[in-house]
Structures are given as C-alpha cells and as structure tokens.
Design a protein around this motif. Structure first.
Motif, mmCIF file in Angstrom:
data_model
loop_
_atom_site.group_PDB
_atom_site.id
_atom_site.type_symbol
_atom_site.label_atom_id
_atom_site.label_comp_id
_atom_site.label_asym_id
_atom_site.label_seq_id
_atom_site.Cartn_x
_atom_site.Cartn_y
_atom_site.Cartn_z
ATOM 1 N N ARG A 119 1.261 -1.515 -0.160
ATOM 2 C CA ARG A 119 -0.049 -0.388 0.015
ATOM 3 C C ARG A 119 0.778 0.843 -0.415
ATOM 4 O O ARG A 119 1.507 0.896 0.460
ATOM 5 N N LYS A 120 0.139 1.949 -0.394
ATOM 6 C CA LYS A 120 1.336 3.556 -0.360
ATOM 7 C C LYS A 120 1.049 3.855 1.363
ATOM 8 O O LYS A 120 0.127 4.060 2.282
ATOM 9 N N GLU A 121 2.131 4.241 1.032
ATOM 10 C CA GLU A 121 2.887 4.417 2.890
ATOM 11 C C GLU A 121 3.987 5.664 2.749
ATOM 12 O O GLU A 121 4.245 6.518 1.841
ATOM 13 N N GLY A 122 3.594 6.310 4.264
ATOM 14 C CA GLY A 122 4.950 7.675 4.630
ATOM 15 C C GLY A 122 6.996 6.235 3.705
ATOM 16 O O GLY A 122 6.319 5.322 3.435
ATOM 17 N N PRO A 123 7.442 7.053 3.953
ATOM 18 C CA PRO A 123 8.683 6.837 4.043
ATOM 19 C C PRO A 123 9.411 5.549 4.286
ATOM 20 O O PRO A 123 8.978 5.391 5.170
ATOM 21 N N VAL A 124 10.833 4.860 3.211
ATOM 22 C CA VAL A 124 10.613 3.741 4.096
ATOM 23 C C VAL A 124 12.600 3.993 4.033
ATOM 24 O O VAL A 124 13.064 4.877 3.601
ATOM 25 N N SER A 125 12.939 3.430 4.889
ATOM 26 C CA SER A 125 14.284 3.330 5.332
ATOM 27 C C SER A 125 14.894 2.483 3.770
ATOM 28 O O SER A 125 14.857 2.190 2.856
ATOM 29 N N THR A 126 15.625 3.633 3.536
ATOM 30 C CA THR A 126 16.401 3.606 2.149
ATOM 31 C C THR A 126 17.818 2.307 2.141
ATOM 32 O O THR A 126 18.194 1.427 1.377
ATOM 33 N N ASP A 127 17.913 1.437 3.820
ATOM 34 C CA ASP A 127 18.842 0.481 3.586
ATOM 35 C C ASP A 127 17.338 -1.302 3.694
ATOM 36 O O ASP A 127 16.787 -0.998 5.542
ATOM 37 N N HIS A 128 16.917 -1.723 3.184
ATOM 38 C CA HIS A 128 16.610 -2.808 3.269
ATOM 39 C C HIS A 128 16.519 -4.516 3.039
ATOM 40 O O HIS A 128 16.575 -5.265 3.123
ATOM 41 N N ARG A 129 18.358 -4.214 4.038
ATOM 42 C CA ARG A 129 18.834 -5.579 3.494
ATOM 43 C C ARG A 129 18.160 -6.248 4.837
ATOM 44 O O ARG A 129 18.089 -5.587 5.958
ATOM 45 N N ARG A 177 19.319 2.938 -4.954
ATOM 46 C CA ARG A 177 19.774 4.847 -5.663
ATOM 47 C C ARG A 177 18.797 5.545 -6.107
ATOM 48 O O ARG A 177 18.564 6.664 -5.239
ATOM 49 N N SER A 178 17.662 4.814 -6.218
ATOM 50 C CA SER A 178 16.381 5.629 -5.841
ATOM 51 C C SER A 178 15.143 5.015 -5.348
ATOM 52 O O SER A 178 13.628 4.365 -5.808
ATOM 53 N N PRO A 179 15.469 4.720 -4.039
ATOM 54 C CA PRO A 179 14.472 3.693 -3.103
ATOM 55 C C PRO A 179 13.520 4.257 -3.237
ATOM 56 O O PRO A 179 12.341 3.398 -2.771
ATOM 57 N N HIS A 180 12.682 5.154 -3.009
ATOM 58 C CA HIS A 180 11.394 5.617 -3.378
ATOM 59 C C HIS A 180 10.512 5.893 -4.247
ATOM 60 O O HIS A 180 9.615 6.221 -5.150
ATOM 61 N N ALA A 181 11.273 5.309 -5.770
ATOM 62 C CA ALA A 181 10.977 5.080 -7.270
ATOM 63 C C ALA A 181 9.892 4.674 -7.364
ATOM 64 O O ALA A 181 9.720 3.770 -6.558
ATOM 65 N N LEU A 182 8.976 4.485 -8.120
ATOM 66 C CA LEU A 182 7.707 3.966 -7.690
ATOM 67 C C LEU A 182 8.192 2.812 -8.669
ATOM 68 O O LEU A 182 8.305 2.940 -9.716
ATOM 69 N N ALA A 183 8.026 1.403 -8.561
ATOM 70 C CA ALA A 183 8.618 0.336 -9.076
ATOM 71 C C ALA A 183 6.686 -0.061 -9.868
ATOM 72 O O ALA A 183 6.972 -0.858 -11.446
ATOM 73 N N VAL A 184 5.969 -0.926 -8.174
ATOM 74 C CA VAL A 184 4.729 -2.064 -9.198
ATOM 75 C C VAL A 184 3.979 -1.490 -9.178
ATOM 76 O O VAL A 184 3.283 -0.299 -7.973
ATOM 77 N N ALA A 185 2.896 -0.631 -9.869
ATOM 78 C CA ALA A 185 1.359 0.177 -8.931
ATOM 79 C C ALA A 185 0.007 -1.096 -10.217
ATOM 80 O O ALA A 185 0.134 -1.367 -11.224
ATOM 81 N N ASP A 186 -0.216 -1.449 -8.959
ATOM 82 C CA ASP A 186 -1.726 -2.854 -8.699
ATOM 83 C C ASP A 186 -2.588 -1.666 -8.397
ATOM 84 O O ASP A 186 -3.318 -2.570 -7.012
ATOM 85 N N GLY A 187 -3.850 -1.739 -9.363
ATOM 86 C CA GLY A 187 -4.572 -0.416 -8.385
ATOM 87 C C GLY A 187 -4.363 0.424 -7.569
ATOM 88 O O GLY A 187 -4.003 1.563 -7.847
ATOM 89 N N ASP A 188 -4.838 0.628 -5.778
ATOM 90 C CA ASP A 188 -4.475 1.201 -5.486
ATOM 91 C C ASP A 188 -3.012 0.669 -4.531
ATOM 92 O O ASP A 188 -2.618 1.646 -3.456
#
Length: 659
Positions: A12-22, A59-70
């Motif tokens: 879902r659309k959420e607020g900012p997330v950490s740039t390190d997702h390891r 490089r662009s952690p907050h860029a949109l990758a996948v959109a599926d409806g809402d």
C-alpha cells in the motif's frame, strides 16, 4: 495483535521507508550477480535482473516500481519483499536450480514472486490459471517441477499434482527476525550443482530464468529454457524502443506469454514502473482505464489486438507515447491510420520466437514504411541474423530464405528434448550457435528484413504460435474421430480463426460443440478451434499430404442465419453488433457466438460496441456466460434497467430528485 507481511507495507501507499532494506545479516553484495556495493556504478546486463532491481532500490529507493490498482511498491519495497520471500521459499525447501511452477493471477505479488524465485536460485515455470488442469500437469511434468507456489485458492483448484506451497500474505514473523541466517541456506553437498554462482541466493547469468512453453507439432508442447543474461540483455537500455526511468509500462499479457517478459522487466531493469492490469480478461475499455489512471506511457499489444484498436481509433493511443506490436504480420493500412491520427506515437514492430527471448529484430515504423509491406527490421540487443537457403548458405539480398538467429540471447534449449534442441539449435563453424526459426524472410540492401511466411505448417493466430499438429493430435484422441486437420481461415484481413476439420470414425457422427467442449478440457483456449466441421474426407496434395490451403473450401457456410423466431428490438441490436464483428449475418435469437466463429478478440470488439452504442458495460466473463443472442440481449436489458432504475416499472417514484 501485530502481524508481519512478506511484502513490506502490504503493497500500500505508505510514508517514507528506510533506504537500507537488507535483511539483518545480509551483506550488501554476496558475490556472483548480487547488488553492487557502489550505487553509483550501474551493473551491466550480465549481472542479472535481481542485481539491476537491487541497484535501483539503492539509488532511487522511493521511486515507483509497481502499481496494481490502489496498491503500489517502491523499488526499496520491491527489493525487500523479494528478499524476504526468497528466504521464505528457501526455508520451505526451494534449492538452487529447482524448477518451481508459479500459479498466480496477474498482480504486484506476481512480480515479487518471480523476483523471489530467482533470488532463491529457482527457475520460474509460469502457469496460467485459465488453462485446464491436465494441461498444467503436463507442462509441470515436462519442466521437472518440484514444487508449485502461488495463491492458496488457485493451488486448491488448479495446481498440478505434486507438492504445493501457498505464498502467504502474513508469513511467520521470524522470516524477518532471523539474524544468524544468510539469505539462502546452502543445499547439502549431494544436491549442489557441480559448478554454480558464488552464492545460491543469486542466479548464474547462463542458467535458466524461465521455462516457457510453446505449441509442439507432435502434440506435446515444447518447454523453452530462457537464460537470465538473455532477458537482461533484451531489456537493459534498449536501443530499439524509447524507455526511461520516467516511463510506466503496462503489464496485461498472461505470464505464460513471453511478451510479459518485456512488459515487466523492461520497466524494472531501467528504473521505470510496471502498471499491472489486474483484470483477468480485460476489455478494451479496461486497458484504456488502466492506462489513463496510472499514466501508462509504453505498452505492448499483439498485432491482432493492435489491429482491433486501430479500427476503433482507440483512445488508448492518445494516452501512450510508445506502442510495441508483435506476433503476426503488421497491416500497413492500420499502422498508417494510427500514425496519422496520433503523430507523436512511437510504433515499433517487433519480431522474435520465444527461443530468441521475445524479440530478435525490431523496426520503428514510419508513414513511408506503410507504402508497402511493413518490415520486421534489424537485429537488436546482441542478436545476429542470417538468411540462408535449404543448404544453410547465405542468399543474396532481395531473395527469400530461412531466417537463422544467433547471438547471446538464444534460449538454452528445450527442456527434456535433446533431439529437438539439436535439430533447431545448430552450431555453425563461422557464425556460432544459431536457432533455425522456420520463418521465411528477405533482406533489403540496408539490412532490414521483410517477413514472408513459414517453411512449415506452423501458424500464428491472435499472437499465439500454434502447431496444427498439436490440435490435430488432441482431436484424433477422441474415439469418434478417425482423422483431423487444422488450418487458419481469414474471413477478413483483420480476423484469423483456427478451424478444424474432422473425419468421423464408424458410428455416430460427432457433434462439433461436444468436440470443442472436450478439447477445452485439455487444451488452452487459443488452441481450441474457433470453428469445427465434420467432413467425409480431407483434401490431399498429389504427394499425399493434407492440402491445408484447400481445407477452408470445405467450410459449409451453414451459419444458422435462417430465422427461428422474430428478434426483439434488443436482440436485433445485439445481432447487428455480432454481425459486424463476425463478418456474417446473424438473425437467430439462439445463434451462439462461439459456434459462429467468435473468439475472445472479437468479443472485445463487441463489448466495446455495447459500451459505446448501448451504454452497457459487460465484462468478458459476462459476455461468454451469455452465449446466445437471446441470452446476451437479456443481460443487456438487465444492465440497462440497473443503470436506469427509474425506468423500471416497479421502482418507487422519485419525488425529490435524489436516489
């Protein structure tokens, strides 16, 4: 109670997330094709798709990758979700090199699951939920599938025999909390391959990413093993199509169709976004609404679908910047219509069998190209092409010959079919490894290729590659059929129909509708003939082979147009729309769309006409659930009454103008 999802932020659309997702104990790079430690250095295609996605996530952690409806996934969320799900798969026994079937409806989770399977070291074998279970079981067996994963409900209703694993929305919390476990637990030494990548978590670029099946002339589909490197080379910085990180690419093809490889991974390899059309059988309006809602800029359409959209001057074209078409010969007049109506549009004609990883050649179509045959273009993305005679020697420019394709994007071969692999994939002393396409082409002086047909009986119908022998084999398996032959009938330039002719065995004459129903229980929809005719004998050539060109002369022309009863006004309206799409007069209320040669692409046209001319929205599922003119007229009537309930005789009087 707190729950944990394998898909961070539950898509879902959420607020900012950490740039390190390891994951807690996961290094930034585990060797082989892992994500690069330096986010400023983009990995090349040989690094593989998981590494490319990981690089974009850094490089662009907050860029949109996948959109599926809402629902949406950023690159950081996609990468983290795939890593977590890969860990989950490994904990449930998935090991390096396993062939794992994926049975899911098209969604954002599908993209996550494909990426997770690769991160777990598995080969993805996509299955279509719409295919009959016997078909899926045969494909899974041929691919050597050890496990089928996907949606729980689909696994219960449609999974092939064998082990299954539902991909949970809410996996155990310890999927995220295991600090002392690497991303993948190594397989026991006895199970390990002789040679492989540095980490079992990452695929080797020369191993299979997908096994995709194509029609087989012997009645047995062929499983094509497509390599990681081949896909990455096709989609990374493609020169044959405009694609930037700002683009949004429509994903509407079935996972089992190799066009989906372009739709999903051309976006994710380049930092763009995938827009998922989650409607199982989208109408033309569904596609337009998805494109409009999510700002789609790039789309692939089969040539047959493009022709339908062109005839209707679809508003889809007004929303897009780039359209890629492929699957059949592109009609010049339709291409010209679209280019003149939408002059900004980039129209790319792509050509390539699955064995060459989706596209081997491509051509940007101009208005001038439409003065004659639209070419299939020049080789792309590491492919090489050769036009040869029957002896495998090059033919001069302008002469026709068979197209052989070489380069680094060839498939690894056919799973479990070494003899067929050796026949179609040949080694040339000068040109290296080549795939013999069976397609007849000619080369212009500038190297551009024109397509002229086939050297064998293989046909293309609505973008699907069909070996008539596969359908004929299924028909001959029926006890009341002595012989069968299949051909393509073209009642109009934009309508190709698969037609079958059967010779009855001694005994009762088979009913065409009954035979089609039984075929539908074992074959996917595109292999079920649109028309089936019982004949006394099959026409033969002087050499004793079936004369496929003469087959369509056997069509009886008995289309049931003699009126059985007067048509009501609504039935007449429906019959007129059917007549327009089917190219034949329809005047009986009991006429059946499929029995008259209708198919899904023509149904798309009818549903679009119903929306535009009668104001009625019908899904394809509703359309096929009402098979006759009378049934569909009743459905239209109910829809009109529901939309205008003030016209219903039993509706309460509206006294204040509010509902």
């Amino acid at each position: 109670m707190t729950t944990h999802s394998p898909y961070p932020h539950d898509l879902r659309k959420e607020g900012p997330v950490s740039t390190d997702h390891r994951l807690p104990s996961e290094p930034a790079a585990s060797g082989g094709l892992a994500a690069p430690a330096d986010p400023g250095v983009r990995p090349g295609p040989s690094a593989g798709l998981p590494a490319l996605v990981a690089w974009h996530a850094q490089r662009s952690p907050h860029a949109l990758a996948v959109a599926d409806g809402d629902r949406t996934l950023t690159y950081a969320q996609l990468d983290a979700a795939a890593r977590a799900l890969a860990r989950y798969l490994r904990r449930h026994g998935v090991r390096q090199g396993d062939a794992v079937a994926l049975l899911m409806a098209r969604s954002a989770r599908t993209v996550v699951a494909q990426l997770a399977l690769w991160r777990a070291g598995a080969v993805c074998v996509p299955l279509d939920p719409a295919h009959p279970r016997p078909r899926s079981e045969a494909l899974a067996a041929d691919a050597g599938v050890s496990l089928t994963v996907g949606d729980g409900k689909l696994l219960e209703s449609a999974a092939p025999a064998g082990a299954t694993l539902a991909l949970p929305d809410e996996p155990p919390a310890d999927v995220f909390l295991a600090d002392d476990e690497p991303l993948t637990a190594e397989a026991p030494a006895a199970e390990a391959p002789a040679a492989g990548p540095a980490s079992a978590a990452e695929p080797d670029r020369d191993t299979a990413a997908f096994i995709m099946f194509t029609s087989g002339s012997t009645g047995r589909p062929k499983g094509v093993a497509v390599a990681h490197r081949a896909i990455a080379e096709l989609v990374t910085d493609p020169a044959y199509v405009t694609l930037t990180a700002r683009d949004r690419v429509l994903f509407h093809s079935p996972m089992t169709f190799d066009a989906s490889t372009f739709e999903v991974w051309s976006a994710l390899a380049n930092g763009a976004a995938v827009v998922v059309c989650a409607v199982e059988r989208p109408s033309l309006e569904d596609l337009a609404q998805q494109a409009e809602r999510h700002g789609v800029t790039v789309a692939f359409f089969t040539t047959a679908l493009f022709h339908q959209l062109a005839v209707r001057h679809s508003r889809l074209f007004a929303l897009l910047r780039t359209v890629v078409v492929g699957g059949e010969a592109l009609a010049a007049h339709h291409a010209r219509e679209v280019l003149r109506a939408f002059p900004w549009l980039e129209l790319v004609n792509g050509y390539g069998p699955t064995e060459t990883t989706t596209f081997a050649t491509a051509h940007r179509v101009t208005d001038a190209d439409c003065d004659g045959q639209v070419p299939i273009g020049l080789p792309i993305a590491g492919a090489s092409v050769y036009v040869v005679d029957d002896s495998g020697r090059p033919v001069p420019d302008g002469e026709r010959g068979e197209l052989w394709v070489g380069g680094s994007r060839l498939a690894l071969g056919y799973i479990g079919r070494p003899e067929l692999t050796a026949e179609r994939f040949v080694s040339h002393p000068e040109w290296g490894r080549l795939y013999r396409t069976g397609d007849v082409v000619s080369r212009r002086p500038d190297g551009v290729l024109d397509f002229h047909g086939r050297t064998d009986d293989q046909v293309k119908v609505r973008g699907f590659r069909i070996e008539p022998g596969e359908v004929e084999h299924a028909l001959r398996e029926q006890p009341e059929v002595a012989d069968a032959a299949v051909a393509v009938h073209r009642p109009s330039p934009d309508d190709a129909r698969l037609v079958a002719f059967v010779v009855a065995a001694p005994g009762p004459v088979p009913r065409p509708a009954g035979l089609r129903d039984r075929l539908a229980a074992v074959l996917p929809a595109h292999l079920v003939p649109d028309e089936l005719t019982v004949v006394g004998e099959l026409p033969l050539t002087p050499s004793g082979k079936v004369d496929r060109r003469a087959l369509t002369d056997l069509l009886t022309g008995d289309d049931g147009t003699a009126p059985a009863a007067p048509l009501t006004p609504l039935e007449q309206a429906v019959a007129e729309l059917w007549s327009r799409s089917l190219g034949r007069e329809v005047s009986r209320p009991d006429a059946e769309f499929l029995a008259l040669g209708g198919h899904s692409l023509l149904a798309l046209a009818v549903t679009d006409d119903l929306r535009e001319e009668l104001g009625v929205e019908l899904t394809l599922a509703d359309f096929f659930a009402a098979p006759t003119v009378a049934d569909q007229a009743a459905l239209v009537e109910r829809a009109l009454l529901a939309a205008h309930h003030d016209l219903h005789p039993h509706a309460p009087e509206d006294t204040d103008g509010h509902h």
